[in-house]
Design a protein around this motif. Structure first.
Motif, mmCIF file in Angstrom:
data_model
loop_
_atom_site.group_PDB
_atom_site.id
_atom_site.type_symbol
_atom_site.label_atom_id
_atom_site.label_comp_id
_atom_site.label_asym_id
_atom_site.label_seq_id
_atom_site.Cartn_x
_atom_site.Cartn_y
_atom_site.Cartn_z
ATOM 1 N N VAL A 85 -21.322 -53.376 0.160
ATOM 2 C CA VAL A 85 -19.989 -53.699 -0.358
ATOM 3 C C VAL A 85 -19.881 -55.201 -0.618
ATOM 4 C CG1 VAL A 85 -17.536 -53.789 0.235
ATOM 5 C CG2 VAL A 85 -18.845 -51.715 0.697
ATOM 6 N N ASN A 119 -18.938 -57.069 -4.099
ATOM 7 C CA ASN A 119 -17.822 -58.008 -4.255
ATOM 8 C C ASN A 119 -18.270 -59.301 -4.933
ATOM 9 O OD1 ASN A 119 -16.026 -56.250 -3.019
ATOM 10 N ND2 ASN A 119 -16.310 -57.132 -0.989
ATOM 11 N N ASN A 164 -15.760 -56.268 -12.954
ATOM 12 C CA ASN A 164 -14.524 -55.487 -12.966
ATOM 13 C C ASN A 164 -14.455 -54.793 -14.326
ATOM 14 O OD1 ASN A 164 -11.845 -54.587 -13.300
ATOM 15 N ND2 ASN A 164 -11.056 -56.195 -11.959
#
Length: 276
Positions: A229, A233, A238
């Protein structure tokens, strides 16, 4: 505004803006294709370096989990075998107590001894088959479980070898033990009683070791998930934002082409100064 056929400032400015838009569009398309906003050190050297280190740790934890899985399987087999041996010793104790009866007839004593011998030999069979991936924790050898627990392989969990062979360190019953007489039965009963105590201690050790391995395996999963994770990040794109950027840049590119085309027509206006 100065009129010149040598320099077209408007066209140069439009071309510069169009090139910038094209580069941004290419970057956005790369982000969409790879799913990453940082796919190389050129994008962001510091973040890329951090992500690479985390990826190395993640691969290391994959190796940790493999080591723990092998160790858990090896221990589970040894634990199951030790439990079966304990059950056999309990059955053997029943036969031995019965054979200790001084009033027992010869036929009954012979039958009890045959049952005893069959149970005794099963212990040897179980020990011989209690192996996983070439490791046997309960035979006459010295195999032990050593599982790595961190990605640098500097920390381990160890489970010591436990000898459960007949006449070995934890089983006092020998491969030739019998209960053909009352005296033999008395000797065998003492050996079985001692063996049960020792095997119970072995079960405790193996059980505690297996529990530690399973707890560490669960922890390794949690650490791996957290690292994964964390990498996401840092470097993942996105996609909703990239989709919006793509549409915006495509429109901007089309407008830039039109602006460049208009700017390129400007020198033509000079002809009107000469009556053309």
């Amino acid at each position: 505004m100065a009129f010149s056929v040598n320099t077209n400032a408007s066209a140069l400015s439009a071309l510069l803006n169009l090139n910038n838009t094209t580069r941004d569009l290419e970057k956005t398309q790369t982000n969409i294709n790879t799913g990453l906003k940082i796919s190389s050190a050129k994008d962001n050297a510091a973040i890329f370096s951090i992500a690479q280190k985390l990826r190395a740790d993640l691969r290391g934890y994959n190796a940790v989990k493999q080591s723990l899985d092998r160790s858990i399987s090896t221990t589970d087999i040894a634990l199951a075998a030790a439990g079966s041996i304990s059950d056999l010793l309990i059955e053997m104790k029943e036969k031995t107590v019965a054979a200790s009866d001084s009033g027992l007839d010869a036929t009954s004593r012979t039958a009890l001894n045959e049952d005893f011998a069959a149970l005794r030999d099963q212990i040897s069979t179980i020990v011989a088959n209690a192996e996983f991936n070439g490791t046997n924790l309960i035979d006459a050898g010295t195999d032990a479980v050593v599982a790595i627990t961190n990605p640098n392989a500097t920390q381990t969990i160890s489970i010591a070898h436990q000898n459960l062979t007949l006449g070995g360190g934890n089983v006092d019953i020998t491969a030739t033990q019998t209960i053909t007489t009352q005296a033999d039965a008395t000797v065998a009963l003492a050996a079985i009683t001692a063996s049960l105590t020792k095997v119970s201690a072995v079960l405790t050790k193996l059980g505690a070791g297996g529990k530690s391995l399973e707890s560490q395996r669960i922890f390794a999963d949690k650490i791996s998930d957290t690292i994964e994770v964390g990498i996401g990040n840092l470097v993942d794109a996105n996609m909703a934002k990239e989709s919006a950027n793509l549409q915006s840049l495509q429109v901007k590119q089309q407008l830039g082409v039109q602006a460049l085309s208009i700017a390129n027509q400007a020198p033509q206006s000079i002809l009107s100064l000469f009556g053309q």
